[in-house]
Design a protein around this motif. Sequence first.
Motif, PDB file in Angstrom:
ATOM      1  N   UNK A  32      24.661-101.059 -29.832  1.00 53.60           N
ATOM      2  CA  UNK A  32      25.985-101.679 -29.784  1.00 53.60           C
ATOM      3  C   UNK A  32      26.267-102.294 -28.420  1.00 53.60           C
ATOM      4  N   UNK A  33      27.086-103.345 -28.472  1.00 56.81           N
ATOM      5  CA  UNK A  33      27.616-103.993 -27.289  1.00 56.81           C
ATOM      6  C   UNK A  33      29.132-103.892 -27.337  1.00 56.81           C
ATOM      7  N   UNK A  34      29.735-103.667 -26.207  1.00 56.84           N
ATOM      8  CA  UNK A  34      31.190-103.647 -26.109  1.00 56.84           C
ATOM      9  C   UNK A  34      31.668-105.075 -25.843  1.00 56.84           C
ATOM     10  N   UNK A  35      32.595-105.549 -26.671  1.00 60.04           N
ATOM     11  CA  UNK A  35      33.107-106.911 -26.504  1.00 60.04           C
ATOM     12  C   UNK A  35      34.254-106.908 -25.505  1.00 60.04           C
ATOM     13  N   UNK A  95      27.104-100.304 -40.783  1.00 58.31           N
ATOM     14  CA  UNK A  95      26.354 -99.143 -40.285  1.00 58.31           C
ATOM     15  C   UNK A  95      25.060 -98.934 -41.064  1.00 58.31           C
ATOM     16  N   UNK A  96      25.060 -99.297 -42.331  1.00 55.79           N
ATOM     17  CA  UNK A  96      23.905 -99.031 -43.197  1.00 55.79           C
ATOM     18  C   UNK A  96      22.856-100.148 -43.187  1.00 55.79           C
ATOM     19  N   UNK A  97      23.163-101.279 -42.563  1.00 53.81           N
ATOM     20  CA  UNK A  97      22.238-102.411 -42.648  1.00 53.81           C
ATOM     21  C   UNK A  97      21.839-103.018 -41.303  1.00 53.81           C
ATOM     22  N   UNK A  98      22.739-103.081 -40.353  1.00 53.15           N
ATOM     23  CA  UNK A  98      22.481-103.841 -39.137  1.00 53.15           C
ATOM     24  C   UNK A  98      21.691-103.025 -38.102  1.00 53.15           C
ATOM     25  N   UNK A  99      20.971-103.734 -37.245  1.00 50.59           N
ATOM     26  CA  UNK A  99      20.283-103.102 -36.115  1.00 50.59           C
ATOM     27  C   UNK A  99      21.154-103.113 -34.868  1.00 50.59           C
ATOM     28  N   UNK A 100      22.004-104.148 -34.768  1.00 46.98           N
ATOM     29  CA  UNK A 100      22.868-104.316 -33.603  1.00 46.98           C
ATOM     30  C   UNK A 100      24.281-104.699 -34.064  1.00 46.98           C
TER      31      UNK A 100
END
Length: 229
Positions: free
Chosen positions: A122-125, A91-96
């Motif tokens: 976010x994408x739902x897997x 949550x603190x580092x990624x863009x996606x």
Amino acid sequence: MSVADNLQEVRCEIAEITQRFARPAESVRLLAVSKTKPVEDILAAYAAGQRLFGENYVQEAVDKHQQLSSYADIEWHFIGPIQSNKSRQIAETMAWVHTIDRDKIARRLSEQRPADMPPLNVLIQVNISDEASKSGISLDQLDDMVSLVMALPNLRLRGLMAIPAPQVSEAEQIQVYQPLKQAFQALQQQYPDVDTLSIGMSGDLAAAIASGSTMVRVGTAIFGARNYA
């Protein structure tokens, strides 16, 4: 061949496939999967114009993010499974994040997203092949997961991701993708932010692009075989 040469070959392959299926070349983004690869390889790809990089392992992703923090235009994508105790780092580092498939993880990512950062894309897997060994929800669970993600203030739903079981032929692979393509198109009609279908890797690029992929995930063809300790 160098990383830059490999990258150019992959870009040419994507361009040829999009032309074959009458899609604009810019409609498919290339995510370079850099897991297990050194920072030097990422920088080589960066120098060749690549900006989207995907990581599978939390600590490796966080370490690379820190080492390359001065490269502000790198767009970091997390594409691996997330354990609850590692969600804050993501949550603190990624863009996606491509791998939302549990309520708990979605809630934690939203709660732990820093206030000074934009919402986490976010994408739902989706587990479209119903493989016990793979993560992801079934398509009949999609509506509930979409409702949850849409209600979380620090997440921005951008679309769907899947890793299907390999098929013998391109036509069979396209057939497997069809229900996911239809679900994605239905989501697009409901939600204006939904614009990303993350499907397609080295072995099924053509089938994925034929099925509406807007983001393909390629690692070995760019960086070579994976490195393992």
